[in-house]
Design an enzyme around this catalytic site. Sequence first.
Site, PDB file in Angstrom:
ATOM      1  N   ASP A   1     -24.674  74.927   0.246  1.00 29.73           N
ATOM      2  CA  ASP A   1     -24.302  75.626   1.488  1.00 29.73           C
ATOM      3  C   ASP A   1     -24.656  74.721   2.670  1.00 29.73           C
ATOM      4  O   ASP A   1     -25.818  74.368   2.851  1.00 29.73           O
ATOM      5  CB  ASP A   1     -25.067  76.954   1.552  1.00 29.73           C
ATOM      6  CG  ASP A   1     -24.532  77.882   2.629  1.00 29.73           C
ATOM      7  OD1 ASP A   1     -24.540  79.097   2.410  1.00 29.73           O
ATOM      8  OD2 ASP A   1     -24.132  77.384   3.697  1.00 29.73           O
TER       9      ASP A   1
ATOM     10  N   ASP B   1     -17.778  76.125   3.840  1.00 29.06           N
ATOM     11  CA  ASP B   1     -19.092  75.475   3.786  1.00 29.06           C
ATOM     12  C   ASP B   1     -19.925  75.860   2.569  1.00 29.06           C
ATOM     13  O   ASP B   1     -21.141  75.706   2.607  1.00 29.06           O
ATOM     14  CB  ASP B   1     -19.874  75.814   5.058  1.00 29.06           C
ATOM     15  CG  ASP B   1     -20.185  77.293   5.177  1.00 29.06           C
ATOM     16  OD1 ASP B   1     -19.512  78.087   4.509  1.00 29.06           O
ATOM     17  OD2 ASP B   1     -21.100  77.645   5.936  1.00 29.06           O
ATOM     18  N   GLU B   2     -19.283  76.316   1.504  1.00 31.86           N
ATOM     19  CA  GLU B   2     -20.048  76.734   0.331  1.00 31.86           C
ATOM     20  C   GLU B   2     -19.328  76.393  -0.951  1.00 31.86           C
ATOM     21  O   GLU B   2     -18.099  76.469  -1.008  1.00 31.86           O
ATOM     22  CB  GLU B   2     -20.209  78.262   0.305  1.00 31.86           C
ATOM     23  CG  GLU B   2     -21.233  78.816   1.229  1.00 31.86           C
ATOM     24  CD  GLU B   2     -21.368  80.306   1.001  1.00 31.86           C
ATOM     25  OE1 GLU B   2     -21.485  80.738  -0.153  1.00 31.86           O
ATOM     26  OE2 GLU B   2     -21.311  81.037   1.999  1.00 31.86           O
TER      27      GLU B   2
END
Length: 368
Positions: free
Chosen positions: A5, A102-103
């Site tokens: 993350d 973003d993960e």
Amino acid sequence: MLHVDLDQFIAAVEVLRRPELRGKPVVLGGDGDPAKRGVVSTASYEAREFGVHSGLPLRTAAKRCPDCVFLRVDAETYDAHSALVMATLRETGCPVEVLGWDEAFVGVETGDPEGFARGLAADVKAATGLDCSVGIGENKLQAKIATGLGKPAGVARLTGATWFPVLGGRPPDAIWGIGAKTTARLAALGITTVRQLADADPRRLAGEFGPTTGPWLVLLGNGMGESAVDPTPYVPRSHGREVTFQRNLADWPEVTAQIRRLARQVAGEVTDRPVARVVVKVRFAPFITVTHGTPVPAAQQRPPGAPRPAVEPLPLAGAAASGSATGPAPEQWAATIEQAAQAALEKFTPGRPVRLLGVRVEFADRPE
DNA sequence: TCTGGGGTCCTAGGACCC
DNA sequence: TCTGGGGTCCTAGGACCC
């Protein structure tokens, strides 16, 4: 299972291209004007010191932090940085399942998961200049929650053995997939901690939440979850656009015109997949949301760029042969989506002022 | 100080059929 | 003149996530 993350992702990307922002309170949201309707997408760690966080109305953020730098959300730039991050993760050869900008989950077999995780974070930093945190678990749920324990720029691990010592006393919304509403309903049943949720009778929760959701909640309480990484490319199930107006729309002809505009925009963005349904969303003042949809007739479902089907559908009697190998002309396609949206809009009862309008298409070729 | 925009998945209830 | 039980499909809304 690893969960990667990025830390304050979109704020970090803005700092990368504007180094003078480093160390300053930066707030991303809306079009960058904190006087307008909108909420915070991401606040830098410096901005969070002022009580500014995701989901906070921009106007409130400006009051709490008048000296914050407010920037508009620039999706194209974040898309590019995200793609670079995901490519870096895939270079390990491990399966990668992307969850958003973003993960990602990464599956790996190693005797030293912490070492592997630190290496992964170093690779991402070297390739992109961005910091990330990495969570390690026996499944996705444990890994995802572990990431939060490692932030910022750290590595943390949860296992079946550490699950209850770390989370047993926390409220149920500490768990990924359980939000405020479910937490409140559980509290009404006397369940206020993860430990109590884990010990609850699945049949009792089935009576309260349904035969699937009830027992599933108990499994979550025990830290159980999916442990297979799905590396197949993401295929969207739907696509839509919506707008919140700076001032509520008071007259219905204006609403009709805006729906037409949104429908045409969506049609222009959906060029190669058949559409089964068009759904219109109206948020009336003060904040009452209603949706209605209409099916798109099978004979009209093929957008301009769609591949020619192996077997052509039977032409309608009397219809002129179009001779097109790639579906209707863009104008005809836009008219199809617009008409379906107008038909959906007719199911609404006009009255209250309108705060938000949206048009969404659901694809006919959704997998499973 | 009212509460964005992009989505996914599940459930409840009505329509409809046998 | 009143009314079963099972099953499927469609629709709207709720909950959640980033």
